[in-house]
Design a protein around this motif. Sequence first.
Motif, mmCIF file in Angstrom:
data_model
loop_
_atom_site.group_PDB
_atom_site.id
_atom_site.type_symbol
_atom_site.label_atom_id
_atom_site.label_comp_id
_atom_site.label_asym_id
_atom_site.label_seq_id
_atom_site.Cartn_x
_atom_site.Cartn_y
_atom_site.Cartn_z
ATOM 1 N N PHE A 1 40.337 -16.708 17.464
ATOM 2 C CA PHE A 1 39.689 -16.692 16.156
ATOM 3 C C PHE A 1 38.328 -16.018 16.236
ATOM 4 O O PHE A 1 37.961 -15.215 15.372
ATOM 5 N N ILE A 2 37.568 -16.318 17.298
ATOM 6 C CA ILE A 2 36.257 -15.706 17.488
ATOM 7 C C ILE A 2 36.404 -14.204 17.704
ATOM 8 O O ILE A 2 35.644 -13.415 17.141
ATOM 9 N N SER A 3 37.383 -13.779 18.480
ATOM 10 C CA SER A 3 37.622 -12.340 18.677
ATOM 11 C C SER A 3 37.932 -11.649 17.357
ATOM 12 O O SER A 3 37.441 -10.555 17.086
ATOM 13 N N TYR A 4 38.749 -12.298 16.548
ATOM 14 C CA TYR A 4 39.097 -11.750 15.234
ATOM 15 C C TYR A 4 37.843 -11.582 14.376
ATOM 16 O O TYR A 4 37.606 -10.520 13.792
ATOM 17 N N LEU A 5 37.015 -12.630 14.309
ATOM 18 C CA LEU A 5 35.797 -12.560 13.511
ATOM 19 C C LEU A 5 34.811 -11.539 14.074
ATOM 20 O O LEU A 5 34.180 -10.793 13.318
ATOM 21 N N ASP A 6 34.691 -11.510 15.388
ATOM 22 C CA ASP A 6 33.777 -10.577 16.039
ATOM 23 C C ASP A 6 34.153 -9.134 15.717
ATOM 24 O O ASP A 6 33.297 -8.300 15.415
ATOM 25 N N GLU A 7 35.433 -8.840 15.757
ATOM 26 C CA GLU A 7 35.912 -7.489 15.424
ATOM 27 C C GLU A 7 35.618 -7.159 13.961
ATOM 28 O O GLU A 7 35.177 -6.062 13.641
ATOM 29 N N LYS A 8 35.842 -8.111 13.072
ATOM 30 C CA LYS A 8 35.552 -7.904 11.648
ATOM 31 C C LYS A 8 34.056 -7.645 11.433
ATOM 32 O O LYS A 8 33.681 -6.781 10.639
ATOM 33 N N LEU A 9 33.217 -8.382 12.147
ATOM 34 C CA LEU A 9 31.771 -8.169 12.040
ATOM 35 C C LEU A 9 31.386 -6.798 12.576
ATOM 36 O O LEU A 9 30.588 -6.081 11.978
ATOM 37 N N ARG A 10 31.961 -6.433 13.721
ATOM 38 C CA ARG A 10 31.649 -5.136 14.348
ATOM 39 C C ARG A 10 32.026 -3.983 13.434
ATOM 40 O O ARG A 10 31.289 -3.009 13.300
ATOM 41 N N LEU A 11 33.171 -4.096 12.763
ATOM 42 C CA LEU A 11 33.640 -3.037 11.871
ATOM 43 C C LEU A 11 32.996 -3.105 10.488
ATOM 44 O O LEU A 11 33.179 -2.200 9.670
ATOM 45 N N GLY A 12 32.288 -4.200 10.221
ATOM 46 C CA GLY A 12 31.652 -4.360 8.919
ATOM 47 C C GLY A 12 32.628 -4.707 7.810
ATOM 48 O O GLY A 12 32.350 -4.469 6.637
ATOM 49 N N THR A 13 33.781 -5.267 8.172
ATOM 50 C CA THR A 13 34.790 -5.601 7.157
ATOM 51 C C THR A 13 34.792 -7.084 6.801
ATOM 52 O O THR A 13 35.630 -7.523 6.031
ATOM 53 N N LEU A 14 33.853 -7.827 7.332
ATOM 54 C CA LEU A 14 33.700 -9.240 6.991
ATOM 55 C C LEU A 14 32.434 -9.377 6.162
ATOM 56 O O LEU A 14 31.387 -8.885 6.562
ATOM 57 N N PRO A 15 32.528 -9.989 4.987
ATOM 58 C CA PRO A 15 31.299 -10.160 4.203
ATOM 59 C C PRO A 15 30.256 -10.874 5.051
ATOM 60 O O PRO A 15 30.538 -11.935 5.600
ATOM 61 N N GLY A 16 29.114 -10.291 5.176
ATOM 62 C CA GLY A 16 28.076 -10.849 6.033
ATOM 63 C C GLY A 16 27.216 -11.875 5.335
ATOM 64 O O GLY A 16 27.426 -12.218 4.179
ATOM 65 N N ARG A 17 26.219 -12.317 6.071
ATOM 66 C CA ARG A 17 25.343 -13.373 5.590
ATOM 67 C C ARG A 17 24.543 -12.965 4.359
ATOM 68 O O ARG A 17 24.036 -13.810 3.646
ATOM 69 N N ASP A 18 24.441 -11.653 4.097
ATOM 70 C CA ASP A 18 23.654 -11.187 2.958
ATOM 71 C C ASP A 18 24.519 -10.803 1.759
ATOM 72 O O ASP A 18 24.020 -10.260 0.787
ATOM 73 N N ALA A 19 25.816 -11.077 1.815
ATOM 74 C CA ALA A 19 26.705 -10.720 0.706
ATOM 75 C C ALA A 19 26.310 -11.505 -0.543
ATOM 76 O O ALA A 19 26.093 -12.711 -0.481
ATOM 77 N N PRO A 20 26.204 -10.821 -1.682
ATOM 78 C CA PRO A 20 25.812 -11.524 -2.910
ATOM 79 C C PRO A 20 26.897 -12.498 -3.356
ATOM 80 O O PRO A 20 28.078 -12.219 -3.264
ATOM 81 N N ASN A 21 26.454 -13.648 -3.816
ATOM 82 C CA ASN A 21 27.344 -14.670 -4.384
ATOM 83 C C ASN A 21 28.410 -15.186 -3.425
ATOM 84 O O ASN A 21 29.413 -15.739 -3.861
ATOM 85 N N LEU A 22 28.220 -14.987 -2.135
ATOM 86 C CA LEU A 22 29.218 -15.472 -1.180
ATOM 87 C C LEU A 22 29.184 -16.997 -1.124
ATOM 88 O O LEU A 22 30.211 -17.650 -1.166
ATOM 89 N N GLY A 23 27.996 -17.554 -1.041
ATOM 90 C CA GLY A 23 27.851 -19.007 -1.015
ATOM 91 C C GLY A 23 28.383 -19.624 0.263
ATOM 92 O O GLY A 23 28.950 -18.953 1.119
ATOM 93 N N PHE A 24 28.193 -20.915 0.381
ATOM 94 C CA PHE A 24 28.671 -21.656 1.537
ATOM 95 C C PHE A 24 29.687 -22.685 1.089
ATOM 96 O O PHE A 24 29.587 -23.236 0.008
ATOM 97 N N LYS A 25 30.648 -22.954 1.929
ATOM 98 C CA LYS A 25 31.643 -23.998 1.710
ATOM 99 C C LYS A 25 31.547 -24.978 2.861
ATOM 100 O O LYS A 25 31.352 -24.590 4.009
ATOM 101 N N ARG A 26 31.693 -26.259 2.552
ATOM 102 C CA ARG A 26 31.662 -27.278 3.598
ATOM 103 C C ARG A 26 33.011 -27.327 4.302
ATOM 104 O O ARG A 26 34.055 -27.281 3.663
#
Length: 126
Positions: free
Chosen positions: A76-101
């Motif tokens: 799962f971490i590899s999957y997320l890491d790849e998405k972050l590296r490619l910029g295809t995962l909405p990042g921490r600065d994405a508008p209106n992304l919000g947080f879910k518990r």
Amino acid sequence: MKSNALYFPSIDLPQDAWSARALLYWDGLATIIPMAHLEGPEEVSYFMQGLLSEGLVRPVIPAQHLYECRSFSENFISYLDEKLRLGTLPGRDAPNLGFKRIHAEKLEDVPQFLSRQRLAYEITNG
């Protein structure tokens, strides 16, 4: 042949006609409940406590099943890491992304990774 249903995204079934119909229709009804919620029954509604104690709803405890998913965290971490590296995962600065518990119990090492990437933060209660 048994037909079972899993209720989500919340732990407590609503106290309404849908729940009554689901209990009558399905052979079994389950909901995902972290271990801590079973150890402290006040964590679930009075209605849900009754359903669980009468065996009408079965708890599915994520921590009891993670061992069946080999290398869950690593994959799962590899999957997320790849998405972050490619910029295809909405990042921490994405508008209106919000947080879910979420309950970290079902994620092994993933919450620490998410915190390091500033995609999540830990809360203790509430």
